[in-house]
Structures are given as C-alpha cells and as structure tokens.
Design a protein around this motif. Sequence first.
Motif, PDB file in Angstrom:
ATOM      1  N   VAL A  84       0.818  -1.100  -0.178  1.00  0.00           N
ATOM      2  CA  VAL A  84       0.136   0.433  -0.240  1.00  0.00           C
ATOM      3  C   VAL A  84       0.228   1.049  -0.265  1.00  0.00           C
ATOM      4  N   LYS A  85       0.471   1.853  -0.973  1.00  0.00           N
ATOM      5  CA  LYS A  85       1.278   3.321  -0.770  1.00  0.00           C
ATOM      6  C   LYS A  85       0.480   4.222  -0.561  1.00  0.00           C
ATOM      7  N   GLU A  86       0.933   4.992   0.119  1.00  0.00           N
ATOM      8  CA  GLU A  86       0.037   6.182   0.939  1.00  0.00           C
ATOM      9  C   GLU A  86       0.258   7.327   1.439  1.00  0.00           C
ATOM     10  N   THR A  87       0.006   8.753   2.083  1.00  0.00           N
ATOM     11  CA  THR A  87       1.114   9.741   2.274  1.00  0.00           C
ATOM     12  C   THR A  87       2.128   9.081   3.459  1.00  0.00           C
ATOM     13  N   PHE A  88       3.244   9.814   3.092  1.00  0.00           N
ATOM     14  CA  PHE A  88       3.782   9.829   4.327  1.00  0.00           C
ATOM     15  C   PHE A  88       4.835  10.721   4.135  1.00  0.00           C
ATOM     16  N   ARG A  89       5.643  11.175   5.497  1.00  0.00           N
ATOM     17  CA  ARG A  89       6.805  11.166   5.262  1.00  0.00           C
ATOM     18  C   ARG A  89       8.246  10.871   5.896  1.00  0.00           C
ATOM     19  N   LEU A  90       9.484  11.801   6.277  1.00  0.00           N
ATOM     20  CA  LEU A  90      10.573  10.555   7.124  1.00  0.00           C
ATOM     21  C   LEU A  90      10.185  12.035   8.364  1.00  0.00           C
ATOM     22  N   HIS A  91      10.531  11.366   9.223  1.00  0.00           N
ATOM     23  CA  HIS A  91      10.944  12.119  10.279  1.00  0.00           C
ATOM     24  C   HIS A  91      11.990  13.272  10.673  1.00  0.00           C
ATOM     25  N   GLY A  92      12.065  14.277  10.941  1.00  0.00           N
ATOM     26  CA  GLY A  92      13.481  15.459  10.796  1.00  0.00           C
ATOM     27  C   GLY A  92      14.372  15.002  11.614  1.00  0.00           C
ATOM     28  N   GLY A  93      14.078  13.815  12.315  1.00  0.00           N
ATOM     29  CA  GLY A  93      15.128  14.171  13.857  1.00  0.00           C
ATOM     30  C   GLY A  93      14.989  15.313  14.832  1.00  0.00           C
ATOM     31  N   THR A  94      16.122  15.217  15.291  1.00  0.00           N
ATOM     32  CA  THR A  94      16.709  17.209  15.814  1.00  0.00           C
ATOM     33  C   THR A  94      16.198  18.286  15.038  1.00  0.00           C
ATOM     34  N   ASP A  95      16.151  18.475  14.348  1.00  0.00           N
ATOM     35  CA  ASP A  95      15.095  19.357  13.839  1.00  0.00           C
ATOM     36  C   ASP A  95      14.270  19.924  13.766  1.00  0.00           C
ATOM     37  N   GLU A  96      13.249  18.705  14.178  1.00  0.00           N
ATOM     38  CA  GLU A  96      11.586  18.858  14.679  1.00  0.00           C
ATOM     39  C   GLU A  96      11.575  17.913  16.159  1.00  0.00           C
ATOM     40  N   CYS A  97      12.360  17.576  16.930  1.00  0.00           N
ATOM     41  CA  CYS A  97      12.556  17.164  17.924  1.00  0.00           C
ATOM     42  C   CYS A  97      12.136  17.998  19.136  1.00  0.00           C
ATOM     43  N   GLY A  98      10.602  18.290  20.066  1.00  0.00           N
ATOM     44  CA  GLY A  98      10.714  19.096  21.177  1.00  0.00           C
ATOM     45  C   GLY A  98       9.749  18.412  22.301  1.00  0.00           C
ATOM     46  N   CYS A  99      11.419  17.257  22.813  1.00  0.00           N
ATOM     47  CA  CYS A  99      10.676  16.685  23.713  1.00  0.00           C
ATOM     48  C   CYS A  99      11.483  17.256  24.709  1.00  0.00           C
ATOM     49  N   GLY A 100      12.660  18.134  24.641  1.00  0.00           N
ATOM     50  CA  GLY A 100      13.394  18.965  25.783  1.00  0.00           C
ATOM     51  C   GLY A 100      14.214  17.892  26.580  1.00  0.00           C
ATOM     52  N   GLY A 101      14.676  18.355  27.356  1.00  0.00           N
ATOM     53  CA  GLY A 101      15.480  17.625  28.476  1.00  0.00           C
ATOM     54  C   GLY A 101      16.626  16.583  27.811  1.00  0.00           C
ATOM     55  N   ASP A 102      17.032  15.726  28.666  1.00  0.00           N
ATOM     56  CA  ASP A 102      17.826  13.633  28.786  1.00  0.00           C
ATOM     57  C   ASP A 102      16.717  13.628  27.917  1.00  0.00           C
ATOM     58  N   ARG A 103      15.894  13.088  27.915  1.00  0.00           N
ATOM     59  CA  ARG A 103      14.800  11.986  26.771  1.00  0.00           C
ATOM     60  C   ARG A 103      14.153  12.535  26.057  1.00  0.00           C
ATOM     61  N   CYS A 104      14.037  11.574  25.318  1.00  0.00           N
ATOM     62  CA  CYS A 104      13.474  12.097  23.693  1.00  0.00           C
ATOM     63  C   CYS A 104      13.388  10.949  23.149  1.00  0.00           C
ATOM     64  N   HIS A 105      11.929  11.436  22.628  1.00  0.00           N
ATOM     65  CA  HIS A 105      10.798   9.546  22.358  1.00  0.00           C
ATOM     66  C   HIS A 105      10.727   9.836  20.950  1.00  0.00           C
ATOM     67  N   CYS A 106      10.821  10.779  20.403  1.00  0.00           N
ATOM     68  CA  CYS A 106      10.934  11.220  19.064  1.00  0.00           C
ATOM     69  C   CYS A 106      12.108   9.567  18.464  1.00  0.00           C
ATOM     70  N   PRO A 107      11.385   9.490  17.182  1.00  0.00           N
ATOM     71  CA  PRO A 107      11.792   7.917  16.430  1.00  0.00           C
ATOM     72  C   PRO A 107      13.479   8.925  15.914  1.00  0.00           C
ATOM     73  N   PRO A 108      13.576   7.776  14.899  1.00  0.00           N
ATOM     74  CA  PRO A 108      15.108   7.916  14.308  1.00  0.00           C
ATOM     75  C   PRO A 108      15.055   9.092  13.496  1.00  0.00           C
ATOM     76  N   GLU A 109      15.959   9.821  13.198  1.00  0.00           N
ATOM     77  CA  GLU A 109      15.992  10.351  11.897  1.00  0.00           C
ATOM     78  C   GLU A 109      15.414   9.818  10.448  1.00  0.00           C
ATOM     79  N   GLY A 110      14.599   9.979   9.738  1.00  0.00           N
ATOM     80  CA  GLY A 110      13.997   9.468   8.601  1.00  0.00           C
ATOM     81  C   GLY A 110      13.330   8.356   8.724  1.00  0.00           C
ATOM     82  N   THR A 111      12.908   8.197  10.139  1.00  0.00           N
ATOM     83  CA  THR A 111      11.656   7.141   9.606  1.00  0.00           C
ATOM     84  C   THR A 111      10.673   7.506   9.514  1.00  0.00           C
ATOM     85  N   PRO A 112       9.706   7.037   8.648  1.00  0.00           N
ATOM     86  CA  PRO A 112       8.107   6.790   7.896  1.00  0.00           C
ATOM     87  C   PRO A 112       7.544   7.252   8.875  1.00  0.00           C
ATOM     88  N   ILE A 113       6.799   8.246   9.081  1.00  0.00           N
ATOM     89  CA  ILE A 113       5.636   8.724   9.513  1.00  0.00           C
ATOM     90  C   ILE A 113       4.542   9.135   8.374  1.00  0.00           C
TER      91      ILE A 113
END
Length: 201
Positions: A84-113
């Motif tokens: 299935v081809k569906e609408t997606f984007r790739l996670h931008g890593g630290t450029d879009e991380c808004g977690c803050g602090g020492d713990r980041c719950h974002c997926p690795p850069e380049g992970t499909p969303i």
Amino acid sequence: MTTKPILFNGAMVRAVLDGQKTQTRRPVKLGDFPATHVKYIDENQHFQLMPPDTFVFSYFEEKTPVEVFHPIAPQYRKGTVLWVKETFRLHGGTDECGCGGDRCHCPPEGTPIYRADMDDGESKWNPSIHMKKQYARIFLEVTSVRCEKLWDMTSKDARKEGTTHPERFFGEWYVIYPEEDNPFVWVYEFKRCEKPEGWRS
C-alpha cells in the motif's frame, strides 16, 4: 510471488488497520470501444484460448451487427501481494524534536511517519504516489477477483469496503471517478499478510 503497489487514501488505510476493509474497487479500463454498448460475458468460461484470469467483454459494432469479443485482464490477480502506497513523510530528527531535557521519545531521523496515523495540519507530507517500497508498512494478499457494475454493490460489500452503505461509497467514488454513472469495476477481495520474504526496497 507477484508484488504490486496500490494507492490508498487515509480513510482506506485506517479502515484496513482497523480490520474493517477487506475489499477495494477499481475501474475497468475498457479502452476505446463504446462503453454504452459493452456487456460483460464471463470469466473465461467459454474462451479456452484466452490466458487464465482473463475476463471477456463484448460489444456490437455500430455500423455492423457483428458482436466483437474483447478480453481484459485485471491489474491484480488472485495471489498477488499488494503493498500500500499512502501519504507519508520522514521524521526530521533533531530538527523537529520538541521533547526537551535528556529523554527524547522521537523516532530516529528518517523514520517514516504516516498521515493516516497523525496529521498535525502543519507538516509537509509526501503524496502517496511518491512512496517507495522501503517505506511500505501494509501488505495485502488478493484472495479473489470479480467483475461487476458499480451499482451491483450490496450492503455487505459496502461494509467490506469499510463504509456504512452503498450510497455513501458511491458518493466517494464519483469524487474520484466522475466520468461514468455505472461503470464496470474490478472487485478485489484481500487479506492482511506479512511483508514478503526477501522484500527489497
């Protein structure tokens, strides 16, 4: 094993993931012969020289009383695995991380969303047609193929399409395919399956 891509919009993807959608319809491409005079004959029951899984249509020439038979093969056959081809984007890593602090719950850069899972209304999404095989997450095995007119859909079929009623499905269909009132369609039944062994991007 044959694998082929298929485009699904967000609503279709969510219905598949929820286990509500096990069927999809796609228009039969009749070519240049007059659609108003076409009739569906059978699934290769009386034409032994035709390839397997070929559906036979016929029409009458307007200038002669000669019936012309025209074989058409569906794009997908029983046993084909669809990715299935569906609408997606790739996670931008630290450029879009808004977690803050020492713990980041974002997926690795380049992970499909996938937009079907989350749409913040701000991100820039890639259209489904541009999805590459390596980012596919949904695989469907075609279990049956049949041909019918669009308006032959039953209430049971509508539920298998992931909607509530044929009329609602028709309304969505005509937004995408407004050309013909009651066209011939391929009806593909499918089931979820695992990523094919040896799958390569």
